[in-house]
Design an enzyme around this catalytic site. Structure first.
Site, PDB file in Angstrom:
ATOM      1  N   GLY A   1      13.289  48.676   7.476  1.00  0.00           N
ATOM      2  CA  GLY A   1      12.600  47.890   5.937  1.00  0.00           C
ATOM      3  C   GLY A   1      12.123  47.189   6.674  1.00  0.00           C
ATOM      4  O   GLY A   1      10.681  47.594   7.694  1.00  0.00           O
ATOM      5  N   GLY A   2      11.578  46.055   6.294  1.00  0.00           N
ATOM      6  CA  GLY A   2      10.885  45.058   6.717  1.00  0.00           C
ATOM      7  C   GLY A   2      10.948  45.200   8.050  1.00  0.00           C
ATOM      8  O   GLY A   2       9.739  44.283   9.218  1.00  0.00           O
TER       9      GLY A   2
ATOM     10  N   GLY B   1     -21.705  66.939  16.744  1.00  0.00           N
ATOM     11  CA  GLY B   1     -20.702  65.517  16.394  1.00  0.00           C
ATOM     12  C   GLY B   1     -19.756  64.796  17.446  1.00  0.00           C
ATOM     13  O   GLY B   1     -20.087  63.181  17.400  1.00  0.00           O
ATOM     14  N   ALA B   2     -19.048  65.447  17.981  1.00  0.00           N
ATOM     15  CA  ALA B   2     -18.282  64.524  19.281  1.00  0.00           C
ATOM     16  C   ALA B   2     -18.993  64.237  20.502  1.00  0.00           C
ATOM     17  O   ALA B   2     -18.811  63.569  20.750  1.00  0.00           O
ATOM     18  CB  ALA B   2     -17.102  66.475  19.353  1.00  0.00           C
TER      19      ALA B   2
HETATM   20  C1  HXC Z   1      22.999  42.131   6.276  1.00  0.00           C
HETATM   21  C2  HXC Z   1      23.219  43.457   7.969  1.00  0.00           C
HETATM   22  C3  HXC Z   1      22.454  44.156   7.455  1.00  0.00           C
HETATM   23  C4  HXC Z   1      21.121  43.600   6.489  1.00  0.00           C
HETATM   24  C5  HXC Z   1      23.167  45.257   9.054  1.00  0.00           C
HETATM   25  N1  HXC Z   1      23.960  43.748   9.046  1.00  0.00           N
HETATM   26  N2  HXC Z   1      22.262  45.320   8.790  1.00  0.00           N
HETATM   27  N3  HXC Z   1      23.538  42.625   6.819  1.00  0.00           N
HETATM   28  N4  HXC Z   1      21.635  42.294   5.627  1.00  0.00           N
HETATM   29  N5  HXC Z   1      19.936  43.735   6.080  1.00  0.00           N
HETATM   30  C6  HXC Z   1      25.473  43.943   9.144  1.00  0.00           C
HETATM   31  C7  HXC Z   1      26.058  44.971   8.856  1.00  0.00           C
HETATM   32  O1  HXC Z   1      26.861  44.070   8.145  1.00  0.00           O
HETATM   33  C8  HXC Z   1      27.583  44.520  10.245  1.00  0.00           C
HETATM   34  O2  HXC Z   1      28.049  43.207   9.578  1.00  0.00           O
HETATM   35  C9  HXC Z   1      26.495  44.734  11.362  1.00  0.00           C
HETATM   36  O3  HXC Z   1      25.818  44.100  10.615  1.00  0.00           O
HETATM   37  C10 HXC Z   1      26.279  45.406  12.020  1.00  0.00           C
HETATM   38  O4  HXC Z   1      25.537  46.174  11.743  1.00  0.00           O
HETATM   39  P1  HXC Z   1      26.358  48.467  11.555  1.00  0.00           P
HETATM   40  O5  HXC Z   1      25.906  49.264   9.440  1.00  0.00           O
HETATM   41  O6  HXC Z   1      27.982  48.037  11.103  1.00  0.00           O
HETATM   42  O7  HXC Z   1      25.534  48.895  12.113  1.00  0.00           O
HETATM   43  P2  HXC Z   1      25.371  50.227  12.265  1.00  0.00           P
HETATM   44  O8  HXC Z   1      26.202  51.424  11.931  1.00  0.00           O
HETATM   45  O9  HXC Z   1      24.533  50.088  13.953  1.00  0.00           O
HETATM   46  O10 HXC Z   1      24.160  50.073  11.644  1.00  0.00           O
HETATM   47  C11 HXC Z   1      22.890  49.291  11.661  1.00  0.00           C
HETATM   48  C12 HXC Z   1      22.133  49.795  10.249  1.00  0.00           C
HETATM   49  C13 HXC Z   1      22.496  49.725   9.127  1.00  0.00           C
HETATM   50  C14 HXC Z   1      21.581  50.832  10.643  1.00  0.00           C
HETATM   51  C15 HXC Z   1      20.641  49.274  10.950  1.00  0.00           C
HETATM   52  O11 HXC Z   1      23.659  47.791   9.453  1.00  0.00           O
HETATM   53  C16 HXC Z   1      21.825  49.554   8.431  1.00  0.00           C
HETATM   54  O12 HXC Z   1      21.355  50.705   7.756  1.00  0.00           O
HETATM   55  N6  HXC Z   1      21.502  48.731   7.102  1.00  0.00           N
HETATM   56  C17 HXC Z   1      20.419  48.192   6.520  1.00  0.00           C
HETATM   57  C18 HXC Z   1      19.560  48.646   6.552  1.00  0.00           C
HETATM   58  C19 HXC Z   1      19.064  48.198   5.679  1.00  0.00           C
HETATM   59  O13 HXC Z   1      18.519  48.971   4.713  1.00  0.00           O
HETATM   60  N7  HXC Z   1      17.535  47.156   5.265  1.00  0.00           N
HETATM   61  C20 HXC Z   1      17.177  46.174   3.807  1.00  0.00           C
HETATM   62  C21 HXC Z   1      15.915  46.923   4.786  1.00  0.00           C
HETATM   63  S1  HXC Z   1      15.080  46.382   2.621  1.00  0.00           S
HETATM   64  P3  HXC Z   1      29.293  43.899  10.416  1.00  0.00           P
HETATM   65  O14 HXC Z   1      30.185  42.102  10.151  1.00  0.00           O
HETATM   66  O15 HXC Z   1      30.482  44.646  10.000  1.00  0.00           O
HETATM   67  O16 HXC Z   1      29.264  43.490  12.557  1.00  0.00           O
HETATM   68  C22 HXC Z   1      13.859  45.233   3.659  1.00  0.00           C
HETATM   69  C23 HXC Z   1      12.865  44.868   3.102  1.00  0.00           C
HETATM   70  C24 HXC Z   1      11.872  44.203   3.500  1.00  0.00           C
HETATM   71  O17 HXC Z   1      13.837  44.756   4.792  1.00  0.00           O
HETATM   72  C25 HXC Z   1      11.044  44.761   3.096  1.00  0.00           C
HETATM   73  C26 HXC Z   1       9.200  43.988   3.415  1.00  0.00           C
HETATM   74  C27 HXC Z   1       8.067  44.759   3.268  1.00  0.00           C
END
Ligand code: HXC
Length: 537
Positions: A192-193, A427-428
Site C-alpha cells: 500500500g502506502g 536519433g539515438a
Molecule cells: C495494522 C498490521 C498491518 C496494517 C500488518 N499488521 N499490517 N496491523 N495495519 N496495515 C500486523 C498484523 O496484524 C500482525 O499483528 C503483525 O502486523 C504482523 O503481520 P503478519 O500478517 O503476521 O505478518 P506477515 O505474515 O509477514 O505478513 C505481512 C504483510 C501482511 C504482508 C504486510 O500483514 C499484510 O498483508 N498486511 C496488510 C497489508 C495491507 O494491505 N496494508 C494496507 C495497505 S493500504 P500481530 O499482532 O498478529 O503480530 C495503504 C493505503 C495507503 O497503505 C495508500 C496511500 C496511497
C-alpha cells in the site's frame, strides 16, 4: 524578593529536614529508564525472534550497521501512538518507527527505521509525525534522508488518520526531491502506502528473499482477479530489479544492503547546493590504457563489453552501477574521475546491441535528472545502433519514453562530456548527449561511426533501385554498403563540421575526460524563469 515557588519541587540538592531531597529525580530517572527499555524492546522478544528467523535484522540493529559506530542520536523514542478506533492494545512507545540522525563516513544523515515487530511497522499518525520531523530537519540542514522500510502500510486501526498520515510523508518526499538525496531500503513486506513513498525517493534498495513491494498483496490479487501468485513473483526483489525497474539495487541480505547504502552516500553531495565529496583513490589522472586501442572489434556487428572501458577510465576501476539488472542495454552509475564523482551513461553493445528501447530511455532519463539536480557531471559513452524498432516498442510508447531521455539531457546544466566509441546513428546519436543538444565536449574514437543510419539500412534505402536491377543484388548491396561505410562510418565528417571536438586515441580517454572536467568546473548556465518544465512522462 523570595525565589520560593511553592508549586515547584525544591532544587535537587536543597536539603529538606536536614536530608538531601532527590524527589522527583530518582523516580523520573527510573521511569525514563523503564520507558526507554520498553521502547527498545519493540514488539517483544517473540516478535524479535520471528524477525530474526526470517533472516531480517531488527530496526535498531539496522541503524547500528548503517551508521558510523556510536553516532546515532534518537528523536521521539517516547512518542506514543494515538490508539486506533477498534480498541485493543495499539499504543506503543516509539509507535513502530525509530527516527533520528547519525553519520556515514563522518557526514550527517537523517533516518527512520520501521519496526515490523510493532503492529507490523504499520503507519499511523504518530509514526508519520516522527518520519515527517526527521524529513523536515534533513531539508532544513541539507542532509540526505534514508528510510529503512519494513511495513504493512496504513495502520488499519487508525482508519482515515493513517491515510492522512501517508499524505504528510508524500508531500515531504516531493518537496525534498532535488533538494536532498532521498534513499529507501525495502527490508520486509511493504504494501500500500509503504511503496509509494519509497518510489518517490531517488534510490530504492531491496533485500533478496525477505522484501516485497506491491500496491495490493497476493490475497487481494486472488480476490479481485482470481490469480494465484506468490509474494516473490508479485513483488520480490528480483521482479522489481529486472522487470519493473522499481528497485535500483538488490542485496542478498540486510548487512550487504546497508553496506551498499554507505557506498552510495559516498558519491553524493549532502544537498543540491553542494558538490559531491572528493575522494582521492590515488589513481594517476594521466594513466593511459593501451589495451583500449583494441577494445572495438574489427567486425562492426560484433559485441564487446562496455564495462571494460568504464572500469579502465574510472579512478581505481570502481563503478557503482545503478539499475544493473534492468534495461541492461544502457549502463548508468557513479564513479570517480580525478577524485570527483561523475554520473556515467553508456550504451552496452553486449546487450541488445546497445539499442535504446523504452526502458533504457526511462532509466537513463531518471539518472540524468538525478545527476543534474545534485551537481554531478555527466559522462556519456556511446555505441548505439539506434532506437529499437517494432510494434511492441512503438505501441508501448517508445516515442514518449525516448523523449524523456532527450528532454533530460537538454535540460541538464551540469558539465556534460560525450565519447563516441563506435556506432552513433540517427536519433539515438542526437539523444545520447550530442553537441546539438548542449553537450559541452564531444570526443570520438577513430572507430566511431556517426551517420543517419547503419551502412546496410542506408544502402538499402538510397540504392534500392540499383541493387534490385543488378545482375547479382547481394554483391551489389555489399558494394554499396562498403561505399557508404567509407564515406560515413567514421568520425571525420563530424569532426570537420566541428560537431566532434577531437578524435582521440582510445588509450588517452581517461586523461582527456579528467582534464575536460577540470576546465568545466566553473560552468554556469542561465535558464529562463518558469514554474517547471513538462517532461513527457
Ligand atoms: C495494522 C498490521 C498491518 C496494517 C500488518 N499488521 N499490517 N496491523 N495495519 N496495515 C500486523 C498484523 O496484524 C500482525 O499483528 C503483525 O502486523 C504482523 O503481520 P503478519 O500478517 O503476521 O505478518 P506477515 O505474515 O509477514 O505478513 C505481512 C504483510 C501482511 C504482508 C504486510 O500483514 C499484510 O498483508 N498486511 C496488510 C497489508 C495491507 O494491505 N496494508 C494496507 C495497505 S493500504 P500481530 O499482532 O498478529 O503480530 C495503504 C493505503 C495507503 O497503505 C495508500 C496511500 C496511497
Amino acid at each position: 524578593m523570595s525565589t520560593d515557588r511553592p508549586d515547584q519541587p525544591p532544587a535537587v540538592d536543597a536539603p529538606v529536614d536536614g536530608k538531601p531531597r532527590t524527589w522527583p529525580l530518582e523516580d523520573n530517572l527510573s521511569t525514563l529508564g523503564a520507558m526507554r527499555d520498553t521502547a527498545r524492546d519493540g514488539g517483544g522478544p517473540k516478535r524479535i525472534a520471528d524477525q530474526h528467523a526470517k533472516g531480517k535484522l531488527t530496526a535498531r540493529e539496522r541503524l547500528e550497521l548503517l551508521l558510523d559506530e556510536g553516532s546515532f542520536e534518537e528523536f521521539d523514542m517516547l512518542k506514543a501512538g494515538r490508539g486506533g478506533h477498534l480498541g485493543g492494545e495499539t499504543e506503543h512507545l516509539g509507535d513502530g518507527v525509530i527516527t533520528g540522525h547519525g553519520t556515514i563516513q563522518g557526514r550527517e544523515v537523517f533516518l527512520f527505521s520501521q519496526d515490523f515487530t510493532v503492529v507490523g511497522g504499520s503507519l499511523g499518525a504518530a509514526h508519520s509525525e516522527k518520519i515527517s520531523k526527521v524529513m523536515d530537519h534533513a531539508v532544513r540542514v541539507g542532509a540526505p534522508v534514508i528510510g529503512l522500510n519494513d511495513s504493512g502500510g496504513a495502520r488499519i486501526q487508525e482508519g482515515v488518520d493513517a491515510l492522512a498520515a501517508y499524505g504528510q510523508i508524500f508531500n515531504r518526499n516531493v518537496m525534498a526531491s532535488g533538494v536532498i538525496p532521498q534513499i529507501s531500503c525495502i527490508m520486509g513486506p511493504c504494501a500500500g502506502g509503504a511503496v509509494y513513498s519509497p518510489s518517490m525517493t531517488d534510490f530504492t534498495f531491496m533485500v533478496e528473499d525477505s522484501s516485497y513491494m506491491f500496491v495490493t498483496g497476493p490475497n487481494v490479487v486472488k480476490t479481485i482477479i482470481h490469480q494465484d501468485i506468490s509474494f516473490d513473483d508479485l513483488g520480490g526483489a528480483a521482479v522489481h530489479a529486472a522487470k519493473s525497474g522499481v528497485a535500483h539495487f538488490t542485496a542478498p541480505n540486510d548487512v550487504l544492503c546497508l553496506r551498499d547504502v554507505r557506498r552510495l552516500i559516498n558519491y553524493l553531495p549532502s544537498n543540491n547546493q553542494q558538490k559531491p565529496p572528493i575522494l582521492d583513490l590515488r589513481d594517476p589522472p594521466d594513466r593511459t590504457d593501451p589495451a583500449l586501442d583494441y577494445l572495438v572489434p574489427t567486425n562492426p556487428n560484433q559485441p564487446y563489453d562496455m564495462k571494460v572501458l568504464i572500469h579502465s577510465v574510472l579512478d581505481g576501476a570502481e563503478f557503482f552501477e545503478v539499475h544493473a539488472q534492468w534495461a541492461r542495454n544502457l549502463i548508468v552509475g557513479f564513479g570517480r574521475l580525478g577524485g570527483e564523482t561523475i554520473g556515467l551513461i553508456a550504451n552496452q553493445p553486449a546487450a541488445l546491441a546497445g539499442v535504446l528501447d523504452s526502458n533504457a530511455s526511462t532509466k537513463g532519463a531518471r539518472f540524468v535528472r538525478f545527476c543534474d539536480a545534485f551537481n554531478i557531471p555527466l559522462v556519456c559513452l556511446v555505441d548505439v545502433p539506434g532506437f529499437m524498432p517494432g510494434p511492441e516498442q512503438e505501441h508501448g510508447g517508445i516515442i514518449r519514453h525516448g523523449a524523456k531521455l532527450l528532454y533530460a539531457f537538454v535540460e541538464a546544466t551540469v558539465p556534460r562530456i560525450t565519447v563516441i566509441v563506435r556506432k552513433a546513428y540517427g536519433g539515438a546519436y542526437i539523444v545520447m548527449n550530442s553537441k546539438h543538444i548542449g553537450a559541452d565536449l564531444n570526443y570520438a574514437w577513430p572507430t566511431a561511426e556517426i551517420a543517419v543510419m547503419g551502412p546496410r539500412g542506408a544502402a538499402e534505402v538510397i540504392y534500392r533501385r540499383e541493387i534490385e536491377s543488378a545482375a547479382d543484388p547481394a554483391a551489389a548491396l555489399l558494394e554499396k554498403e562498403s561505399q557508404y561505410r567509407k564515406t560515413f562510418a567514421n568520425p571525420f565528417l563530424a569532426a570537420k563540421c566541428g560537431y566532434i571536438d577531437d578524435v582521440i586515441f582510445p588509450r588517452d580517454t581517461r586523461g582527456r575526460l579528467i582534464r575536460s572536467l577540470q576546465f568545466l568546473e566553473g560552468k554556469e548556465t542561465v535558464r529562463p524563469r518558469r514554474k517547471h518544465g513538462n517532461i513527457p512522462l
